[in-house]
Design an enzyme around this catalytic site. Sequence first.
Site, mmCIF file in Angstrom:
data_model
loop_
_atom_site.group_PDB
_atom_site.id
_atom_site.type_symbol
_atom_site.label_atom_id
_atom_site.label_comp_id
_atom_site.label_asym_id
_atom_site.label_seq_id
_atom_site.Cartn_x
_atom_site.Cartn_y
_atom_site.Cartn_z
ATOM 1 N N PRO A 298 -22.122 -35.687 51.854
ATOM 2 C CA PRO A 298 -22.050 -34.485 52.686
ATOM 3 C C PRO A 298 -23.007 -33.379 52.237
ATOM 4 C CG PRO A 298 -19.893 -34.999 51.703
ATOM 5 C CD PRO A 298 -20.905 -35.888 51.060
ATOM 6 N N LYS A 302 -25.232 -34.175 57.255
ATOM 7 C CA LYS A 302 -25.928 -35.035 58.216
ATOM 8 C C LYS A 302 -25.020 -36.072 58.874
ATOM 9 C CE LYS A 302 -30.057 -33.381 57.333
ATOM 10 N NZ LYS A 302 -30.323 -32.169 58.079
ATOM 11 N N TYR A 393 -33.316 -29.269 57.085
ATOM 12 C CA TYR A 393 -31.929 -28.827 56.908
ATOM 13 C C TYR A 393 -31.162 -28.847 58.233
ATOM 14 C CZ TYR A 393 -28.224 -26.011 54.728
ATOM 15 O OH TYR A 393 -27.032 -25.562 54.217
HETATM 16 C C1 LIG Z 1 -15.262 -33.517 52.972
HETATM 17 C C2 LIG Z 1 -16.318 -33.915 53.971
HETATM 18 C C3 LIG Z 1 -17.158 -32.936 54.533
HETATM 19 C C4 LIG Z 1 -18.141 -33.299 55.449
HETATM 20 N N1 LIG Z 1 -18.959 -32.325 55.974
HETATM 21 C C5 LIG Z 1 -19.912 -32.679 56.882
HETATM 22 C C6 LIG Z 1 -20.724 -31.679 57.592
HETATM 23 O O1 LIG Z 1 -20.584 -30.461 57.381
HETATM 24 N N2 LIG Z 1 -21.618 -32.119 58.520
HETATM 25 C C7 LIG Z 1 -21.780 -33.454 58.820
HETATM 26 O O2 LIG Z 1 -22.614 -33.791 59.674
HETATM 27 N N3 LIG Z 1 -21.023 -34.404 58.198
HETATM 28 C C8 LIG Z 1 -20.093 -34.053 57.266
HETATM 29 N N4 LIG Z 1 -19.280 -35.015 56.721
HETATM 30 C C9 LIG Z 1 -19.435 -36.408 57.137
HETATM 31 C C10 LIG Z 1 -18.761 -36.647 58.479
HETATM 32 O O3 LIG Z 1 -17.424 -36.209 58.469
HETATM 33 C C11 LIG Z 1 -18.825 -38.130 58.812
HETATM 34 O O4 LIG Z 1 -20.164 -38.531 58.689
HETATM 35 C C12 LIG Z 1 -18.325 -38.401 60.230
HETATM 36 O O5 LIG Z 1 -16.916 -38.294 60.283
HETATM 37 C C13 LIG Z 1 -18.749 -39.791 60.701
HETATM 38 O O6 LIG Z 1 -18.181 -40.054 61.956
HETATM 39 P P1 LIG Z 1 -17.818 -41.551 62.361
HETATM 40 O O7 LIG Z 1 -17.258 -41.475 63.723
HETATM 41 O O8 LIG Z 1 -18.964 -42.426 62.097
HETATM 42 O O9 LIG Z 1 -16.730 -42.009 61.295
HETATM 43 P P2 LIG Z 1 -15.263 -41.447 61.024
HETATM 44 O O10 LIG Z 1 -15.164 -40.009 61.353
HETATM 45 O O11 LIG Z 1 -14.923 -41.894 59.649
HETATM 46 O O12 LIG Z 1 -14.383 -42.231 62.090
HETATM 47 C C14 LIG Z 1 -14.109 -43.608 61.941
HETATM 48 C C15 LIG Z 1 -12.765 -43.883 62.589
HETATM 49 O O13 LIG Z 1 -12.493 -45.284 62.509
HETATM 50 C C16 LIG Z 1 -11.141 -45.460 62.158
HETATM 51 N N5 LIG Z 1 -11.015 -46.788 61.516
HETATM 52 C C17 LIG Z 1 -11.374 -47.147 60.257
HETATM 53 N N6 LIG Z 1 -11.088 -48.437 60.038
HETATM 54 C C18 LIG Z 1 -10.538 -48.900 61.179
HETATM 55 C C19 LIG Z 1 -10.019 -50.162 61.565
HETATM 56 N N7 LIG Z 1 -10.006 -51.201 60.719
HETATM 57 N N8 LIG Z 1 -9.511 -50.294 62.812
HETATM 58 C C20 LIG Z 1 -9.510 -49.252 63.691
HETATM 59 N N9 LIG Z 1 -9.983 -48.025 63.358
HETATM 60 C C21 LIG Z 1 -10.484 -47.863 62.126
HETATM 61 C C22 LIG Z 1 -10.835 -44.307 61.219
HETATM 62 O O14 LIG Z 1 -9.445 -44.027 61.144
HETATM 63 C C23 LIG Z 1 -11.625 -43.184 61.890
HETATM 64 O O15 LIG Z 1 -10.848 -42.469 62.827
HETATM 65 C C24 LIG Z 1 -18.281 -34.668 55.817
HETATM 66 C C25 LIG Z 1 -17.431 -35.641 55.267
HETATM 67 C C26 LIG Z 1 -16.456 -35.275 54.349
HETATM 68 C C27 LIG Z 1 -15.540 -36.338 53.782
#
Ligand SMILES: Cc1cc2nc3c(=O)[nH]c(=O)nc-3n(C[C@H](O)[C@H](O)[C@H](O)COP(=O)(O)OP(=O)(O)OC[C@H]3O[C@@H](n4cnc5c(N)ncnc54)[C@H](O)[C@@H]3O)c2cc1C
Length: 396
Positions: A298, A302, A393
């Site tokens: 994080p 990104k 950024y």
């Molecule tokens: C503390 C923290 C702060 C952050 N701050 C930032 C920020 O300021 N800006 C930024 O761009 N990014 C930030 N990030 C990163 C960002 O949150 C993630 O990159 C983003 O959530 C990715 O989205 P996604 O949909 O790919 O995955 P996720 O949000 O992880 O969603 C994946 C989903 O799949 C579900 N899932 C998992 N396994 C299974 C399964 N087997 N069957 C069915 N469902 C399943 C999960 O429950 C989840 O709901 C941060 C992350 C953290 C942890």
Amino acid sequence: MPEPATISDTAVLVLGAGPAGLVLANLLCAAGVECVVLERRSRAHVEQRARAGFLSPRSVALLREHGLDQGLSRLGKRHDRCEFRSAAGRLELRYSELGSRKTHTVYPQQLLVTDLIAELGRRGGEIRFDTAVRSLGGLDSARPWVRAEDAVLREQRYAARYIAGCDGARGVARTAVPVVPAVRDHGITWLALLARAPACSDSVVYGVHGAGFAGQMPRSPDITRYYLQCDPGTDVEEWDEDRIWNALDERLLAGQFGAPARGPIIERSLVRLRSEILDPIQHGRLFLAGDAATSISPSAAKGANLAIAEAAILADALGAAVRTGDEAGLRSYSERCLPLIRQAQEFSHWMIDLLHPPAGDDPEAAYQRVLRRARLDSLSTSASHRHYFADNYVGI
Ligand SMILES: Cc1cc2nc3c(=O)[nH]c(=O)nc-3n(C[C@H](O)[C@H](O)[C@H](O)COP(=O)(O)OP(=O)(O)OC[C@H]3O[C@@H](n4cnc5c(N)ncnc54)[C@H](O)[C@@H]3O)c2cc1C
């Protein structure tokens, strides 16, 4: 074990209801492409899971273009500067005046996820919560499938023409792409905190300190995210509120530049900084997006932005394939996404390096600290470096 009956056979199965899966499903529904989203957690859980907050201009434009910006346009806050505090002093970078003069929009991820779920419902989309995907198969066939379990551990089988793996860094989909990922374990752990307290300034603050990194990221007028670098083996319970606030005061140089307002810590978790890149991010009829395709620390905000960008590219490609049978967009999906992923990873890595100078008295650590100091000096004295920083950024 008898094969469970297929309970749904749709055009696109979307695994995961995070930003990637929900943006993708909304765009598919708007394009008239049938899809079903499978999500392991409950609706309440995903709507309350606080994570990202900083949206890039590209993400905001994309959400707006597709009518997914109702909450964001009302409650999102423009954010245009960040600040480094270190032994070299305080360096503020107002990136709205640098490079391509763009700004972030601060909008907590859980609110975005809530909006996207509501909008998907309005568009007639289906999400099956409490449904955990266990395995995938038939990816080279015309009808790939997924096996899942519902909340009472009943086994279910879903089939589709295409599968979108948006189930995050620890999901199942990425394990079905037979490639060895490029990995970097940065050997760094952050305590990620949410405090019910206003930020000490309305800017992101990065504290580069001998005792370890500290960061402040405003989220809303009364909620602030903080990060504290901690020992990789630390136990969250060892960090009581006094220890947290004292460490933040020390590392954010509160004596010189103002102390964060204290308030109750409402959430604490550990984030291990680990980066991983798959190439390609597809296999047969499975396509990965978001954290499933690349885990990124994080440090440069990104992850959510990459997830949204990839979801939009994938929605276009899947839409064309389902509606017209034209799979050209799907064939080039990885090629289109990987330059964005590489660029985001490179900048995040640069930030990690800058923010975590090694501690210790050995000559190598001292040398590394000199290099970090030179980077901060360069950001302070070189206009071209500042422009470059600003564009990266707020990039993606
Ligand atoms: C503390 C923290 C702060 C952050 N701050 C930032 C920020 O300021 N800006 C930024 O761009 N990014 C930030 N990030 C990163 C960002 O949150 C993630 O990159 C983003 O959530 C990715 O989205 P996604 O949909 O790919 O995955 P996720 O949000 O992880 O969603 C994946 C989903 O799949 C579900 N899932 C998992 N396994 C299974 C399964 N087997 N069957 C069915 N469902 C399943 C999960 O429950 C989840 O709901 C941060 C992350 C953290 C942890």
